[in-house]
Motif scaffolding. Sequence first.
Motif, PDB file in Angstrom:
ATOM      1  N   ALA A  17       0.965  -1.261  -0.009  1.00 53.45           N
ATOM      2  CA  ALA A  17      -0.163   0.003   0.062  1.00 53.45           C
ATOM      3  C   ALA A  17       0.761   1.108   0.019  1.00 53.45           C
ATOM      4  O   ALA A  17       0.182   2.459   0.127  1.00 53.45           O
ATOM      5  CB  ALA A  17      -0.791  -0.075   1.193  1.00 53.45           C
ATOM      6  N   PHE A  40       0.004  -0.316   7.436  1.00 58.06           N
ATOM      7  CA  PHE A  40      -0.560   1.077   6.693  1.00 58.06           C
ATOM      8  C   PHE A  40      -0.110   2.187   7.722  1.00 58.06           C
ATOM      9  O   PHE A  40      -0.729   3.162   8.146  1.00 58.06           O
ATOM     10  CB  PHE A  40      -2.121   0.870   7.017  1.00 58.06           C
ATOM     11  CG  PHE A  40      -2.579  -0.085   6.011  1.00 58.06           C
ATOM     12  CD1 PHE A  40      -2.846   0.747   4.651  1.00 58.06           C
ATOM     13  CD2 PHE A  40      -3.255  -1.058   6.103  1.00 58.06           C
ATOM     14  CE1 PHE A  40      -3.430  -0.071   3.647  1.00 58.06           C
ATOM     15  CE2 PHE A  40      -3.798  -2.035   5.350  1.00 58.06           C
ATOM     16  CZ  PHE A  40      -3.835  -1.642   4.058  1.00 58.06           C
ATOM     17  N   HIS A  44      -1.148   3.599   2.141  1.00 62.08           N
ATOM     18  CA  HIS A  44      -2.379   4.187   1.959  1.00 62.08           C
ATOM     19  C   HIS A  44      -3.567   3.200   1.409  1.00 62.08           C
ATOM     20  O   HIS A  44      -3.336   2.685   0.279  1.00 62.08           O
ATOM     21  CB  HIS A  44      -2.364   5.521   1.055  1.00 62.08           C
ATOM     22  CG  HIS A  44      -1.504   6.526   1.830  1.00 62.08           C
ATOM     23  ND1 HIS A  44      -1.920   7.589   2.346  1.00 62.08           N
ATOM     24  CD2 HIS A  44      -0.306   6.775   1.541  1.00 62.08           C
ATOM     25  CE1 HIS A  44      -1.265   8.424   2.965  1.00 62.08           C
ATOM     26  NE2 HIS A  44       0.192   7.900   2.157  1.00 62.08           N
ATOM     27  N   ARG A  45      -4.751   2.975   1.915  1.00 60.30           N
ATOM     28  CA  ARG A  45      -5.682   2.072   1.541  1.00 60.30           C
ATOM     29  C   ARG A  45      -6.348   2.215   0.222  1.00 60.30           C
ATOM     30  O   ARG A  45      -6.523   1.425  -0.486  1.00 60.30           O
ATOM     31  CB  ARG A  45      -7.047   2.174   2.402  1.00 60.30           C
ATOM     32  CG  ARG A  45      -6.462   1.529   3.869  1.00 60.30           C
ATOM     33  CD  ARG A  45      -7.624   1.176   4.891  1.00 60.30           C
ATOM     34  NE  ARG A  45      -7.298   0.765   6.106  1.00 60.30           N
ATOM     35  CZ  ARG A  45      -6.855  -0.390   6.571  1.00 60.30           C
ATOM     36  NH1 ARG A  45      -7.401  -1.333   5.493  1.00 60.30           N
ATOM     37  NH2 ARG A  45      -6.518  -1.023   7.494  1.00 60.30           N
ATOM     38  N   GLU A  46      -6.319   3.692  -0.261  1.00 61.20           N
ATOM     39  CA  GLU A  46      -6.810   4.120  -1.493  1.00 61.20           C
ATOM     40  C   GLU A  46      -6.072   3.609  -2.596  1.00 61.20           C
ATOM     41  O   GLU A  46      -6.258   3.750  -3.720  1.00 61.20           O
ATOM     42  CB  GLU A  46      -7.095   5.489  -1.434  1.00 61.20           C
ATOM     43  CG  GLU A  46      -5.900   6.440  -1.429  1.00 61.20           C
ATOM     44  CD  GLU A  46      -5.612   6.876   0.153  1.00 61.20           C
ATOM     45  OE1 GLU A  46      -5.081   7.974   0.188  1.00 61.20           O
ATOM     46  OE2 GLU A  46      -6.018   6.011   1.061  1.00 61.20           O
ATOM     47  N   VAL A  54      -5.961  -8.099   0.956  1.00 64.09           N
ATOM     48  CA  VAL A  54      -5.255  -7.272   1.899  1.00 64.09           C
ATOM     49  C   VAL A  54      -5.023  -7.947   3.200  1.00 64.09           C
ATOM     50  O   VAL A  54      -6.141  -8.393   3.883  1.00 64.09           O
ATOM     51  CB  VAL A  54      -5.855  -5.800   2.063  1.00 64.09           C
ATOM     52  CG1 VAL A  54      -5.163  -5.057   3.260  1.00 64.09           C
ATOM     53  CG2 VAL A  54      -5.969  -5.188   1.043  1.00 64.09           C
ATOM     54  N   GLU A  56      -3.822  -7.216   6.762  1.00 69.40           N
ATOM     55  CA  GLU A  56      -3.215  -5.798   7.773  1.00 69.40           C
ATOM     56  C   GLU A  56      -2.301  -6.262   8.602  1.00 69.40           C
ATOM     57  O   GLU A  56      -2.880  -7.031   9.365  1.00 69.40           O
ATOM     58  CB  GLU A  56      -4.390  -4.997   7.979  1.00 69.40           C
ATOM     59  CG  GLU A  56      -3.949  -3.749   8.785  1.00 69.40           C
ATOM     60  CD  GLU A  56      -4.928  -2.680   9.161  1.00 69.40           C
ATOM     61  OE1 GLU A  56      -4.820  -1.705   9.883  1.00 69.40           O
ATOM     62  OE2 GLU A  56      -6.316  -3.061   8.744  1.00 69.40           O
TER      63      GLU A  56
END
Length: 326
Positions: A17, A40, A44-46, A54, A56
């Motif tokens: 990310a 993160f 960035h998740r976007e 994903v 995390e």
Amino acid sequence: MGSPAIRDNTVLVTGGAGFVGSHLVDALRPNNEVRVLDDFSNGHREYVPDDVTVIEGDVGDEDVLEPAMDGVDLVFHQAAIVSVTESVDDPRHSHETNLEASLKLLERARHEDARVVVASSAATYGHPDELPVTESASMDPTSPYGVQKLALDQYARLYADLYDLPTVTLRYFNVYGPRQQGPYSGVIATFLEQARAGEPITVEGDGSQTRDFVHVSDVVRANLRAATTEIVGGAYNVGTGERTSIRTLAETVRTVVGSSSTIVHRDPRPGDIRHSRADVSKARRELGFEARIGLETGIRALVNETDLGVSIDSDRPVVDSPSDQR
């Protein structure tokens, strides 16, 4: 010469990310099952497409790493604390992230028999004795970050030699491009932000220090080639083979933006490397890789938000003008 296709693989991108990692994901996802492992803290998740799995968490957390690595064919290890300053301020924390977690990843890759492409850095060289810097140059890092990347570089080589694990290490020079943000985003992103706002462009020192700036799209292409080469266990410089002074860079950014910003100088950073330029002949010879995007073209693409992304099946030049390859 086109990049050999990577298809129908299960691929893990650590730090997927983030800046370089997210561009790698974009290149890989049309033809592969792609997983992203990211905590993160900087990513960035976007930047991560919806059709990508994903996970995390921290690469150093084995309860997270083990399922993320389950059944993978190929790993692009991009996750790291990339700030030299942060490594100086807290060397233990950066050691845990940059080296201990990476060693755990190599062990899991050994278990899965997965190829690993390792992101390293020109920081491993420290102050180079001569330019351009070859991969066989003396290694004398000047920061904990450089020491950690050098140790990882050596671990990757040893895992190839001792355990027959296919690893390739890429020593990035000064990478720039879209999605580069945050407090350690790089001098080009900082200069662009200042020029767009009409603020003074701040140059550390007299501006005569030089760097080898390489566009993130070229870095992605180098990773794709490292993922398919038959030559494993080695390290390669990823740069352009050209160097640009920081003062010239500031002037170029100001011109491309069309800004009226003044260029001001402040005290140099202690221990800052004066000059850097990659010898890229080994990467050209063994990987068939060379950078295609000239600096001014790359900066103009950033200003105009032009996509210079790389297809997994092609590394056609996006720069044809010899004048841009200075």
